[in-house]
Write an enzyme that holds these catalytic residues in place. Structure first.
Site, PDB file in Angstrom:
ATOM      1  N   ASP A  82      33.867  41.234  18.782  1.00 20.95           N
ATOM      2  CA  ASP A  82      34.515  39.913  19.211  1.00 20.95           C
ATOM      3  C   ASP A  82      36.014  40.305  19.371  1.00 20.95           C
ATOM      4  O   ASP A  82      36.724  40.735  18.779  1.00 20.95           O
ATOM      5  CB  ASP A  82      34.348  38.942  17.902  1.00 20.95           C
TER       6      ASP A  82
ATOM      7  N   ASN B 199      39.536  30.014  33.497  1.00 16.57           N
ATOM      8  CA  ASN B 199      39.579  29.564  34.929  1.00 16.57           C
ATOM      9  C   ASN B 199      40.779  29.205  35.565  1.00 16.57           C
ATOM     10  O   ASN B 199      41.852  29.385  34.772  1.00 16.57           O
ATOM     11  CB  ASN B 199      38.487  28.431  34.660  1.00 16.57           C
TER      12      ASN B 199
ATOM     13  N   GLY C 254      32.848  29.966  26.407  1.00 19.77           N
ATOM     14  CA  GLY C 254      32.759  31.704  26.374  1.00 19.77           C
ATOM     15  C   GLY C 254      33.804  32.265  25.656  1.00 19.77           C
ATOM     16  O   GLY C 254      34.667  31.706  24.796  1.00 19.77           O
TER      17      GLY C 254
ATOM     18  N   ASP D  46      36.981  32.499  26.829  1.00 22.87           N
ATOM     19  CA  ASP D  46      38.004  31.600  26.653  1.00 22.87           C
ATOM     20  C   ASP D  46      38.267  30.493  25.673  1.00 22.87           C
ATOM     21  O   ASP D  46      39.297  30.392  24.956  1.00 22.87           O
ATOM     22  CB  ASP D  46      38.040  30.899  28.077  1.00 22.87           C
TER      23      ASP D  46
ATOM     24  N   SER E 232      33.825  37.739  34.041  1.00 24.33           N
ATOM     25  CA  SER E 232      32.993  37.122  35.119  1.00 24.33           C
ATOM     26  C   SER E 232      31.674  37.182  34.919  1.00 24.33           C
ATOM     27  O   SER E 232      30.600  36.545  35.442  1.00 24.33           O
ATOM     28  CB  SER E 232      33.309  37.851  36.561  1.00 24.33           C
ATOM     29  N   THR E 233      30.901  37.941  33.778  1.00 27.57           N
ATOM     30  CA  THR E 233      29.711  37.874  33.474  1.00 27.57           C
ATOM     31  C   THR E 233      28.947  37.204  32.702  1.00 27.57           C
ATOM     32  O   THR E 233      27.643  37.141  32.378  1.00 27.57           O
ATOM     33  CB  THR E 233      29.129  39.271  33.012  1.00 27.57           C
ATOM     34  N   GLY E 234      29.638  36.087  32.401  1.00 24.08           N
ATOM     35  CA  GLY E 234      29.258  34.945  31.458  1.00 24.08           C
ATOM     36  C   GLY E 234      28.798  33.773  32.386  1.00 24.08           C
ATOM     37  O   GLY E 234      27.955  33.720  33.315  1.00 24.08           O
TER      38      GLY E 234
END
Ligand code: AR6
Length: 329
Positions: free
Chosen positions: A9, A24, A32, A34, A117-119
């Site tokens: 984590d 974003n 996520g 963020d 970007s992968t979530g």
């Protein structure tokens, strides 16, 4: 200097001065990683973020880390995945570069990234890891003494596997640049049984061509910073990396022993597209499935109306095949 991937984590990382947030454009929080970062850092983070005026895709902005164990958070906005032809890899590269630049400007020597970007943004991790790891290695090559630790903290095992493998490939020299000019004799030797013609250009470029009568049938060339291999109507480009050069050699060998076939689709005389296939998987049924996959909507309409031809070209032309697919009535 260490580059690595670990599972964990990112909000709990104690070995880095800065962690990166996959934010974003608003920089006002989200889900996520963020969400997890804002939750763990506490509400003061949101206050500081409000003063930043948002962030564009590919840019990076820095804040304090408040209740987190690190000193800084670098916020970046990754690209959303729109299929891969919308500058996704360029923008993802830019994210990593921007974060590392901001870190450098603040004297940060240890930094942890999530898998940007992968979530929620949907970038397939199978592709994102190549871009991400390539971007970081590219940056470090340019600025070799600026960092002590750059790591990815991956939330799940699958993501970790991709990043670790890619880092291993870089460490093993898989991506070493090769000297294309020094490869010319090896390539000529590979094709020597087929009477290759060699043409050289003034800027170190060369083409090794196997002809069928007067016509060019197969070639390998080095020009404009890349290798190109062609058979019949098909061709493919290869970068000047050791990895890609090895792929080029494998593809040449497969063509030479006639286990690769160049497939071309033509409809009413018009070229629809070409690709290569392994002979073992090119039954008529599989060829039709592949042909359908590569045809976009307007091509499918034409193919339905006129029918089409599937041409299979081998190095040994006596093996060539043409299938005629009837129009669909
Ligand atoms: N530590 C490390 N990695 C994590 C953690 C964590 N605590 N939590 C999730 N991940 P995502 P994106 C992984 O969706 O795709 C937000 O709403 C996660 O499993 O966080 O860039 C923002 O506000 C995945 O592998 O980021 C944006 O609107 C990776 O982090 C949008 O999502 C990235 O997943 C950004 O989407």
């Amino acid at each position: 200097m260490e580059i690595r991937a670990i599972q964990g984590d990112i909000t709990k990382q104690t070995d880095v001065e800065a962690i990166v947030n996959a934010a974003n454009e608003s920089l006002l929080g989200g889900g996520g990683v963020d969400g997890a970062i804002h939750y763990a850092a506490g509400p003061e983070l949101l206050k500081e973020c409000r003063t930043l005026g948002g962030c564009k895709i590919g840019e990076a902005k820095i804040t304090g880390a408040y209740n987190l164990p690190c000193k800084y958070i670098i916020h970046t906005v990754g690209p959303r995945w729109h299929g891969g032809n919308n500058r996704e890899s360029e923008l993802l590269t830019l994210c990593y570069k921007s974060c590392l630049e901001v870190a450098m400007q603040h004297g940060i020597r240890t930094i942890a990234f999530p898998s940007l970007s992968t979530g929620a943004f949907g970038y397939p991790v199978e592709q994102a890891n190549l871009v991400a790891v390539g971007a970081v290695y590219g940056f470090v090559e340019e600025y070799p003494d600026q960092f002590d630790l750059i790591e990815w903290v991956c939330f799940d095992k699958n993501t970790l596997k991709y990043y670790s493998n890619q880092i291993e490939l870089h460490k093993s020299g898989f991506y070493e640049e090769i000297d294309p000019v020094s490869k010319e004799p090896e390539l000529i030797a590979l094709l020597s049984e087929h009477n290759p013609e060699v043409h050289r250009s003034t800027d170190d470029g060369y083409s090794i061509i196997i002809k069928d009568g007067d016509e060019e049938h197969m070639y390998v060339d080095y020009n404009d910073g890349k290798f190109t291999l062609g058979l019949g109507c098909w061709h493919n480009h290869y970068n000047l990396y050791r990895k890609d050069y090895e792929n080029l050699l494998k593809d040449i060998e497969n063509i030479l022993n006639n286990s690769f076939v160049a497939v071309t689709i033509r409809c009413n005389g018009e070229w629809f597209g070409s690709w290569k296939m392994s002979v073992s998987e090119c039954s008529k049924k599989e060829l039709i499935i592949e042909a359908r996959k590569m045809m976009r909507k307007e091509l499918i309409e034409k193919a339905k109306k006129y029918g089409y031809q599937i041409e299979c070209e081998f190095l040994d032309k006596s093996k060539d095949l043409i299938y005629t697919i009837d129009p669909e009535i």
